[in-house]
Motif scaffolding. Sequence first.
Motif, PDB file in Angstrom:
ATOM      1  N   PHE A 127      24.844  11.629 -45.268  1.00  0.00           N
ATOM      2  CA  PHE A 127      24.374  12.772 -44.479  1.00  0.00           C
ATOM      3  C   PHE A 127      25.385  13.154 -43.401  1.00  0.00           C
ATOM      4  O   PHE A 127      25.704  14.340 -43.210  1.00  0.00           O
ATOM      5  CB  PHE A 127      23.026  12.432 -43.850  1.00  0.00           C
ATOM      6  N   VAL A 128      25.893  12.148 -42.687  1.00  0.00           N
ATOM      7  CA  VAL A 128      26.855  12.406 -41.614  1.00  0.00           C
ATOM      8  C   VAL A 128      28.125  13.042 -42.172  1.00  0.00           C
ATOM      9  O   VAL A 128      28.654  14.026 -41.619  1.00  0.00           O
ATOM     10  CB  VAL A 128      27.175  11.101 -40.853  1.00  0.00           C
ATOM     11  N   ILE A 129      28.625  12.509 -43.259  1.00  0.00           N
ATOM     12  CA  ILE A 129      29.857  13.052 -43.858  1.00  0.00           C
ATOM     13  C   ILE A 129      29.649  14.481 -44.343  1.00  0.00           C
ATOM     14  O   ILE A 129      30.488  15.368 -44.113  1.00  0.00           O
ATOM     15  CB  ILE A 129      30.327  12.148 -45.011  1.00  0.00           C
ATOM     16  N   LEU A 130      28.512  14.718 -44.993  1.00  0.00           N
ATOM     17  CA  LEU A 130      28.243  16.063 -45.510  1.00  0.00           C
ATOM     18  C   LEU A 130      28.089  17.085 -44.384  1.00  0.00           C
ATOM     19  O   LEU A 130      28.633  18.192 -44.442  1.00  0.00           O
ATOM     20  CB  LEU A 130      26.991  16.049 -46.388  1.00  0.00           C
ATOM     21  N   THR A 131      27.325  16.719 -43.352  1.00  0.00           N
ATOM     22  CA  THR A 131      27.069  17.689 -42.273  1.00  0.00           C
ATOM     23  C   THR A 131      28.323  17.982 -41.456  1.00  0.00           C
ATOM     24  O   THR A 131      28.546  19.130 -41.030  1.00  0.00           O
ATOM     25  CB  THR A 131      25.961  17.174 -41.338  1.00  0.00           C
ATOM     26  N   ILE A 132      29.141  16.962 -41.220  1.00  0.00           N
ATOM     27  CA  ILE A 132      30.357  17.174 -40.434  1.00  0.00           C
ATOM     28  C   ILE A 132      31.398  17.946 -41.223  1.00  0.00           C
ATOM     29  O   ILE A 132      32.116  18.806 -40.680  1.00  0.00           O
ATOM     30  CB  ILE A 132      30.931  15.828 -39.946  1.00  0.00           C
ATOM     31  N   CYS A 133      31.497  17.662 -42.495  1.00  0.00           N
ATOM     32  CA  CYS A 133      32.574  18.233 -43.308  1.00  0.00           C
ATOM     33  C   CYS A 133      32.194  19.541 -44.013  1.00  0.00           C
ATOM     34  O   CYS A 133      33.029  20.134 -44.710  1.00  0.00           O
ATOM     35  CB  CYS A 133      33.032  17.214 -44.364  1.00  0.00           C
ATOM     36  N   TYR A 134      30.975  19.991 -43.853  1.00  0.00           N
ATOM     37  CA  TYR A 134      30.551  21.199 -44.568  1.00  0.00           C
ATOM     38  C   TYR A 134      31.106  22.465 -43.908  1.00  0.00           C
ATOM     39  O   TYR A 134      31.035  22.623 -42.679  1.00  0.00           O
ATOM     40  CB  TYR A 134      29.030  21.281 -44.621  1.00  0.00           C
ATOM     41  N   ILE A 180      31.086  29.041 -44.580  1.00  0.00           N
ATOM     42  CA  ILE A 180      31.584  30.312 -45.128  1.00  0.00           C
ATOM     43  C   ILE A 180      32.028  30.165 -46.583  1.00  0.00           C
ATOM     44  O   ILE A 180      31.486  30.833 -47.475  1.00  0.00           O
ATOM     45  CB  ILE A 180      32.726  30.872 -44.260  1.00  0.00           C
ATOM     46  N   PRO A 181      32.949  29.247 -46.865  1.00  0.00           N
ATOM     47  CA  PRO A 181      33.315  29.098 -48.287  1.00  0.00           C
ATOM     48  C   PRO A 181      32.328  28.209 -49.057  1.00  0.00           C
ATOM     49  O   PRO A 181      32.445  28.064 -50.267  1.00  0.00           O
ATOM     50  CB  PRO A 181      34.700  28.465 -48.231  1.00  0.00           C
ATOM     51  N   LYS A 182      31.384  27.602 -48.294  1.00  0.00           N
ATOM     52  CA  LYS A 182      30.399  26.685 -48.883  1.00  0.00           C
ATOM     53  C   LYS A 182      31.090  25.537 -49.627  1.00  0.00           C
ATOM     54  O   LYS A 182      30.778  25.214 -50.777  1.00  0.00           O
ATOM     55  CB  LYS A 182      29.449  27.427 -49.831  1.00  0.00           C
ATOM     56  N   THR A 183      32.032  24.921 -48.944  1.00  0.00           N
ATOM     57  CA  THR A 183      32.761  23.773 -49.482  1.00  0.00           C
ATOM     58  C   THR A 183      32.777  22.664 -48.433  1.00  0.00           C
ATOM     59  O   THR A 183      32.314  22.841 -47.298  1.00  0.00           O
ATOM     60  CB  THR A 183      34.202  24.149 -49.838  1.00  0.00           C
ATOM     61  N   TYR A 184      33.345  21.501 -48.793  1.00  0.00           N
ATOM     62  CA  TYR A 184      33.420  20.356 -47.901  1.00  0.00           C
ATOM     63  C   TYR A 184      34.882  20.018 -47.613  1.00  0.00           C
ATOM     64  O   TYR A 184      35.698  19.888 -48.534  1.00  0.00           O
ATOM     65  CB  TYR A 184      32.722  19.145 -48.522  1.00  0.00           C
ATOM     66  N   ASP A 185      35.193  19.864 -46.344  1.00  0.00           N
ATOM     67  CA  ASP A 185      36.526  19.451 -45.911  1.00  0.00           C
ATOM     68  C   ASP A 185      36.465  17.971 -45.529  1.00  0.00           C
ATOM     69  O   ASP A 185      36.200  17.611 -44.381  1.00  0.00           O
ATOM     70  CB  ASP A 185      36.984  20.294 -44.728  1.00  0.00           C
ATOM     71  N   LEU A 186      36.669  17.114 -46.500  1.00  0.00           N
ATOM     72  CA  LEU A 186      36.501  15.670 -46.306  1.00  0.00           C
ATOM     73  C   LEU A 186      37.757  15.065 -45.673  1.00  0.00           C
ATOM     74  O   LEU A 186      38.528  14.346 -46.312  1.00  0.00           O
ATOM     75  CB  LEU A 186      36.198  14.995 -47.646  1.00  0.00           C
ATOM     76  N   SER A 187      37.930  15.316 -44.399  1.00  0.00           N
ATOM     77  CA  SER A 187      39.091  14.789 -43.684  1.00  0.00           C
ATOM     78  C   SER A 187      38.626  13.837 -42.588  1.00  0.00           C
ATOM     79  O   SER A 187      37.621  14.081 -41.901  1.00  0.00           O
ATOM     80  CB  SER A 187      39.921  15.922 -43.081  1.00  0.00           C
ATOM     81  N   ILE A 188      39.364  12.746 -42.421  1.00  0.00           N
ATOM     82  CA  ILE A 188      39.024  11.744 -41.412  1.00  0.00           C
ATOM     83  C   ILE A 188      39.085  12.336 -40.007  1.00  0.00           C
ATOM     84  O   ILE A 188      38.282  11.988 -39.127  1.00  0.00           O
ATOM     85  CB  ILE A 188      39.976  10.541 -41.524  1.00  0.00           C
ATOM     86  N   SER A 189      40.028  13.237 -39.794  1.00  0.00           N
ATOM     87  CA  SER A 189      40.190  13.812 -38.458  1.00  0.00           C
ATOM     88  C   SER A 189      38.934  14.534 -37.988  1.00  0.00           C
ATOM     89  O   SER A 189      38.605  14.522 -36.801  1.00  0.00           O
ATOM     90  CB  SER A 189      41.381  14.775 -38.449  1.00  0.00           C
ATOM     91  N   ARG A 190      38.202  15.157 -38.888  1.00  0.00           N
ATOM     92  CA  ARG A 190      36.965  15.837 -38.519  1.00  0.00           C
ATOM     93  C   ARG A 190      35.856  14.826 -38.217  1.00  0.00           C
ATOM     94  O   ARG A 190      35.048  15.020 -37.301  1.00  0.00           O
ATOM     95  CB  ARG A 190      36.511  16.774 -39.640  1.00  0.00           C
ATOM     96  N   LEU A 191      35.811  13.750 -38.979  1.00  0.00           N
ATOM     97  CA  LEU A 191      34.745  12.760 -38.803  1.00  0.00           C
ATOM     98  C   LEU A 191      34.831  12.068 -37.453  1.00  0.00           C
ATOM     99  O   LEU A 191      33.824  11.900 -36.750  1.00  0.00           O
ATOM    100  CB  LEU A 191      34.804  11.728 -39.928  1.00  0.00           C
ATOM    101  N   VAL A 192      36.030  11.621 -37.066  1.00  0.00           N
ATOM    102  CA  VAL A 192      36.172  10.800 -35.865  1.00  0.00           C
ATOM    103  C   VAL A 192      35.954  11.586 -34.585  1.00  0.00           C
ATOM    104  O   VAL A 192      35.853  10.994 -33.501  1.00  0.00           O
ATOM    105  CB  VAL A 192      37.566  10.133 -35.840  1.00  0.00           C
ATOM    106  N   LYS A 193      35.862  12.901 -34.669  1.00  0.00           N
ATOM    107  CA  LYS A 193      35.632  13.713 -33.482  1.00  0.00           C
ATOM    108  C   LYS A 193      34.143  13.854 -33.141  1.00  0.00           C
ATOM    109  O   LYS A 193      33.806  14.351 -32.067  1.00  0.00           O
ATOM    110  CB  LYS A 193      36.235  15.111 -33.675  1.00  0.00           C
TER     111      LYS A 193
END
Length: 549
Positions: free
Chosen positions: A299-306, A309-322
């Motif tokens: 859930f955390v990964i999906l909500t942070i990385c979603y 607008i393009p309805k895609t996921y940006d699965l990057s560590i830099s986004r998670l740790v913030k």
Amino acid sequence: MADQEMKVARFSSCRGVAFEINPTKASPFAVTPPPEEERNGGRVWLPWTQRSSFKVFPMSGAIQRSLSRPSSHFCDLEIEDDDDRMVSIVEDEEIDIEKHMPVDAIKQEQVPKPAGKGKGDSRLSIILLDQGLFTVYKRLFMVCLALNVIALALAARGHFPYAKQKAALFSIANILALTLCRSEALLRVIFWVAVKALGRPWVPLQIKTATTSFLQCLGGVHSGCGVSSIIWLIYALILTVKDRDNSSPEIIGVASAILSLICLSSLAAFPLVRHLHHNVFERTHRFAGWTALILVWVFVILTICYEPIPKTYDLSISRLVKEEEFWFTLAISIVIILPWMTVRRVPVKASAPSGHASIMKFEGGVEAGILGRISPSPFSEWHAFGIISDGKKEHMMLAGAVGDFTKSLVSDPPSHLWVRGVHFAGLPYLVNMYERVVLVATGSGICVFLSFLLQPCSAQVCLVWVAKGVEQNFGKEIKEMVSGFPKEKVIVHDTAISGRPNVAEMSVDAAKKWNAQVVIVTSNPEGSRDVVDKCKAAGIPAFGPIWDS
């Protein structure tokens, strides 16, 4: 029962507390059987007569006794359909104790029961009411719940925008709080700090007793945060569904699954379910919790990385740790995983001094007041016992033969058992906070107190032990441990020889003679309640085990 012989075996609580189900009427643990006409043939009557204590208002209407099989949280009941109609109830004394008592002792003990202990009261009521409506446990529960409800109400009305934006974070934060309240490693440190900071002569007794009450009732914070996490998650899910254009079906689905698992875990922990079906509670709580934790990560990964607008996921560590959600979830994972990293299969020397109990010896000394958990299979069940140790080379546990596991310790002593490397601190450990303490134990509840006799400790203790057939049931080694002390320091009352005493009055007398600051008792719920009530009526602070300490 006239035509059938009924025997009662012994029992012990999950905290190593032992007690007897059917003492004589002179005892504060006495119960009254129903009239003969109410008994049905050869059925075994289980006298679950418990009445709540620490009441602010008198309670009217008793909760009827349950015919279901109670859990091992207080005792394991096992009715076997053999010729002897054996009722296994965890204790060291049998219902036919009168056969072994002197006639004079029996007559001497036939005193009226104190008023207010009616037979209509149910043992189950002490589980549901837990010694009153305004205990520290329930106050902590209500404080945690009230603070969360207030914060949620402010968020819903737009006065707390951060909480509205981060509703899922508040749910995760509550899960972290409830996890910390059950972290045995963290609690061991907290108990140690409390003893070191407050275990000084100049600290007021009121502060010490208040701290003892708080630490004993941390389960109230655990359960309060559990319910609060559900409320916040429901709120977060409602907001997500309303704003579904900026979310994804995967996020909603995972959040719904987490909510279902947490609700299932909370329902399994409800006192009635937990008491009657303890194994169901333990396994549901564990495996539903683990599954929910995995889904929280998803859930955390999906909500942070979603990206809406393009309805895609940006699965990057830099986004998670913030994001705070990532670090809170990481903390939860560490707290949960840490104790399992200490699980080991170790050799054990098991012996049975009688057919009713076993003694298990392990390597390594342990300080006084510490308890430990053992298991035949680490992912199925864990059993907690008080630890007996001189603090030097070894420690041991005393287990009554109750369920399949504890009976197997007598019939088929194991060579190895699974243990947790981190032993946990409970109410007995706080003995070290005081200067003079009276310790009261019945049956195998003695085990958690013996260490205070075998090794030096900061408190001066007086031990009161009431048990039947000390050497016959507990062995020569245990008897020798309590021998050789002055009578004013160690009071051993063998009911097979001297009959059954009034334990509550014994406790008050011992506390006055010892000039004790506090009394700590391990007995059955009703027995502990009677000792605590009697001591408090005499102006002596007293503590006994609670169902969710």
